[in-house]
Scaffold this motif. Sequence first.
Motif, mmCIF file in Angstrom:
data_model
loop_
_atom_site.group_PDB
_atom_site.id
_atom_site.type_symbol
_atom_site.label_atom_id
_atom_site.label_comp_id
_atom_site.label_asym_id
_atom_site.label_seq_id
_atom_site.Cartn_x
_atom_site.Cartn_y
_atom_site.Cartn_z
ATOM 1 N N UNK A 135 25.022 -18.862 8.547
ATOM 2 C CA UNK A 135 23.495 -18.894 8.274
ATOM 3 C C UNK A 135 22.827 -20.003 9.012
ATOM 4 N N UNK A 136 23.533 -21.165 9.559
ATOM 5 C CA UNK A 136 22.676 -21.808 10.506
ATOM 6 C C UNK A 136 22.354 -20.946 11.906
ATOM 7 N N UNK A 137 23.337 -20.267 12.358
ATOM 8 C CA UNK A 137 23.151 -19.462 13.334
ATOM 9 C C UNK A 137 22.118 -18.530 13.112
ATOM 10 N N UNK A 138 22.090 -17.876 12.068
ATOM 11 C CA UNK A 138 20.792 -16.996 11.929
ATOM 12 C C UNK A 138 19.537 -17.713 11.769
ATOM 13 N N UNK A 139 19.525 -18.830 11.047
ATOM 14 C CA UNK A 139 18.368 -19.367 10.756
ATOM 15 C C UNK A 139 17.583 -20.230 12.136
ATOM 16 N N UNK A 140 18.289 -20.720 13.108
ATOM 17 C CA UNK A 140 17.921 -21.190 14.249
ATOM 18 C C UNK A 140 17.542 -20.054 15.091
ATOM 19 N N UNK A 141 18.220 -18.892 15.157
ATOM 20 C CA UNK A 141 17.913 -17.755 15.925
ATOM 21 C C UNK A 141 16.600 -17.156 15.376
ATOM 22 N N UNK A 142 16.483 -17.027 14.196
ATOM 23 C CA UNK A 142 15.316 -16.856 13.461
ATOM 24 C C UNK A 142 13.934 -17.673 13.854
ATOM 25 N N UNK A 143 14.177 -18.848 13.752
ATOM 26 C CA UNK A 143 13.056 -19.867 14.363
ATOM 27 C C UNK A 143 12.594 -19.494 15.460
ATOM 28 N N UNK A 144 13.673 -19.435 16.351
ATOM 29 C CA UNK A 144 13.428 -19.209 17.615
ATOM 30 C C UNK A 144 12.593 -17.807 18.082
ATOM 31 N N UNK A 145 13.206 -16.993 17.187
ATOM 32 C CA UNK A 145 12.416 -15.600 17.495
ATOM 33 C C UNK A 145 10.899 -15.655 17.170
ATOM 34 N N UNK A 151 1.828 -16.161 19.338
ATOM 35 C CA UNK A 151 0.846 -16.156 20.768
ATOM 36 C C UNK A 151 0.408 -17.589 21.179
ATOM 37 N N UNK A 152 0.732 -18.593 20.341
ATOM 38 C CA UNK A 152 0.228 -19.841 20.905
ATOM 39 C C UNK A 152 1.407 -20.738 21.522
ATOM 40 N N UNK A 153 2.727 -20.053 21.228
ATOM 41 C CA UNK A 153 3.922 -20.426 22.010
ATOM 42 C C UNK A 153 4.071 -21.901 21.481
ATOM 43 N N UNK A 154 3.819 -22.257 20.400
ATOM 44 C CA UNK A 154 4.116 -23.516 19.476
ATOM 45 C C UNK A 154 5.358 -23.481 18.601
ATOM 46 N N UNK A 155 6.027 -24.621 18.810
ATOM 47 C CA UNK A 155 7.275 -24.806 18.188
ATOM 48 C C UNK A 155 6.979 -24.835 16.362
#
Length: 353
Positions: A135-145, A151-155
């Motif tokens: 779920x760490x892999x899922x969460x960081x990938x989801x946040x990245x997606x 549209x603002x490309x902000x973290x």
Amino acid sequence: MLLPHFELYPQNYFPFLIPPLKQCLTPHPLCDNGLEPANATAYWMEITDYFSFLALPVILSFAFVTEVISIIVLSKQIRMSLDTYLLGLSMATILLILCTVILGLQHYTGYQEFLVYIQGYVISCRDWFWYTTIWLMVMMSFERALTVSSSRQNTLCSSGQAGVVVVMVFCVGLVSALPRFWEYTATEVRNLATNETVLLAIKTHSTTTPEYNTMYFWYVKTITLFLPYLMMLGISITLSCKTRRSTMTRQYMAVKHSSGLTLNRKIKEEIALSKLLILLIIVYVLFTTPFCLLDLLSYVLPHWISSDTRIFASLHNLFSVFFFLHNAFHLILYFCYNKQFRLTLLSLCCCCC
């Protein structure tokens, strides 16, 4: 001519290198779990078991060392949420490896009574850290997606906020594995062959009911196979579509005013980070799916492959080796697709030299 016969400790009565969740966990002749006799073992199974017996400690050692290196490097360079997620992933992976080492240690050192007392708790912790890594892999990938889709490309998440998410994932993983902590207990069993009392880690009576096993089995499969794999597929497709160079260029030019060189460098870094997460997902799925499917098929279709057969035991050992092999690729992927990780690692190596 007799074919050579390779035996794991102890005398192949318990051929599982890493014990599955069956009636008994302890590698001991009394804990054979109703398996077929060893003389029914085919030659290819003996070779597979012997390969797994030799390969598992090598892979675990290599994965442990690389994850320690990753933790050292990531702790020096935390500047965004992805670094925090990767640090949490490496910590969970190391704890998972340590639990696995304790579970399989008796195959290499012989029967140790003090290990029996902690086997039930260790297998619970193993599941805890396994759920956490998924779920760490899922969460960081989801946040990245979500970030690349914005549209603002902000973290969307700072490194501190990502740390809170990592702690929450660890807590959720612990809650999901809590029933395991009461599932096994150290019990004295009399060995009729030697008339001696042997200590074994055996399931408690309250956890041997079909209702409990069925309910918890499908719950575990949902959080380790069905739901995360479905989310990983959707996230991978999103990252692949949103981090194409043409798409990234249009989005950055619409919201940022910078030189072409800076823009090109930023786009290359964003694409590389997305590729890192996609490859982490692909490597995880490729190396863990056989292990997960084997367990699923043995439960759903026992007439195809029963968990009491030697074929299942040999495949379980081989797929367990593959399961941990994907951890050995983490450092390579970090180095190839994370520029800051690569620079930090090289600077640490230069300081050491």
